[in-house]
Design an enzyme around this catalytic site. Structure first.
Site: not given
Ligand code: NAD
Ligand code: TYD
Length: 364
Positions: A173, A144-146, A198, A298, A94, A169-170, A23, A46
């Protein structure tokens, strides 16, 4: 369209943490294509999830600086605040994957909780004077909504829903959210917290549901569905998320929490079938639904997430623009056009992790 009128004509320094992740990299690209009054400093450790390839178009821009480092590193974070006179922070950094948090919770507490506290302290030190916090500064926590836990068949999370996180994780957060809130309640630090559903779209690491299914389907690997596939997530196209954060940064009322949702609830199995159908119609016709493999559920698997995003709509005029049908098409096409990106990212640390999770041969 470039917008010039941010903070009059002065350049504002925006610290984006975790900007090499999914993101964060979409957000940096979004902001720099829209505004030319921001200088973005991207602080990223990274980890396996951070990938500078996501930002290669921006490498030579004069208003973009990458710093490799850890948000837990106090000295480095304070140095960045001094060197760049940071005005705004958007904290994406994160550990973000639930399955990894079940295997190894410690790093989630370190980065997500202690790292956030460290950023708050550095921001406070830099922004607070005798008269309180200076104008034009804000800390945005990307949550996150989680943190709200899990829903039954009906109802939605609002900003007033109690926090009830279930995974490490949640829980990490939610802890970070409470710390950020406490800096508003105690010190009146200007903050916002955003809680999104998500995300999906380009540059998402293929451990999350959608890119994992795309990657595995393209490689004719099994498609692991947890439990019976009936768990529900509310899918938000990443660009819509970026536009919401942009609005919160500029217009969000200090101290407020904003939910951001896609209005796209789907069962996991529906997502998997959509991916299969798209690839069969657009790539080849050989992905068999038999690749779908129901695997052990899970631990503590949240049943359903669903966001009520009426507050951000009413207060800031934000609505998601991308339907799921459009978004999934754009996303899968992006992965098809960027097979090299997918190949590079799946050949690193991801593989070790994958083998640990799916040592039974479901992996890439
Ligand atoms: P991601 O895992 O793709 O990226 C996380 C980034 O943070 C990576 O580039 C990693 O190198 C960096 N990072 C990790 N630990 C670090 C540290 N200690 N110091 C500096 N950098 C660090 O995650 P994402 O999916 O892009 O999510 C971004 C944010 O949005 C997170 O805070 C996550 O909790 C939140 N979020 C994500 C989703 C989703 O669906 N992806 C949904 C809700 C909230
Ligand atoms: P995920 O993308 O890990 O996001 P989150 O757990 O943060 O919502 O998973 C999305 C949903 O998909 C979750 O209900 C778990 C499920 N899932 C699978 O069924 N198979 C998979 O291989 C993964 C990664 C997730």
């Amino acid at each position: 369209m470039l917008i010039d009128n941010v903070n009059n004509n002065k350049t504002s320094f925006l610290l984006v943490t975790g900007g090499a992740g999914f993101i964060g990299s979409n957000f940096i690209t979004y902001m720099l294509s829209r505004y030319n009054k921001y200088h973005i400093v991207n602080l990223d450790k990274l980890t396996y999830a951070g990938n500078l390839e996501n930002l290669k178009e921006l490498e030579n821009k004069s208003n973009y600086t990458f710093v490799k480092g850890d948000i837990c590193d106090k000295e480095l974070v304070n140095l960045l605040f001094n060197k760049y006179e940071i005005d705004y922070v958007v904290n994406f950094a994160a550990e973000s994957h639930v399955d990894r948090s079940i295997l190894n919770p410690e790093i989630f507490a370190d980065t997500n909780i202690i790292g956030t506290l460290n950023l708050l302290n550095a921001a406070k030190k830099s922004w607070e004077g005798k008269e309180g916090f200076r104008e034009s500064c804000k800390f945005i926590q990307i949550s996150t909504d989680e943190v709200y836990g899990s829903l039954g068949d009906t109802g939605f999370f609002t900003e007033l829903t109690s926090l009830d996180p279930h995974s490490p994780y949640s829980a990490s957060k939610a802890s970070a959210d409470l710390l950020v809130k406490s800096y508003y309640d105690t010190y009146r630090m200007p903050i916002n917290i955003t809680r999104c559903s998500n995300n999906y779209g380009p540059y998402q690491f293929p451990e999350k549901l959608i890119p994992l299914m795309v990657n595995n389907a393209l490689n004719k690997k099994k498609l692991p569905v947890y439990g019976n596939g009936s768990n529900i997530r509310d899918w938000l196209y990443v660009e819509d998320h970026c536009s919401a954060i942009d609005l919160v940064l500029h217009n969000g009322r200090i101290g407020e929490v904003y939910n951001i949702g896609g209005n796209n609830e789907r069962q996991n199995i529906q997502i998997v079938k959509t991916v299969i159908n798209f690839i069969n119609s657009n790539v080849d016709n050989s992905i068999d639904e038999e690749l779908v493999t129901y695997v052990e559920d899970r631990k503590g698997h949240d049943k359903r997430y669903g966001i009520d995003a009426s507050k951000i709509k009413k207060d800031l005029g934000w609505e998601p623009k991308t339907t799921f049908e459009e978004g999934i098409k754009k996303t899968i096409n992006w992965y098809l056009e960027n097979k090299e990106w997918l190949c590079n990212i799946t050949s690193g640390g991801y593989k070790d992790y994958y083998e640990k999770m799916y040592g039974n041969g479901l992996g890439v």
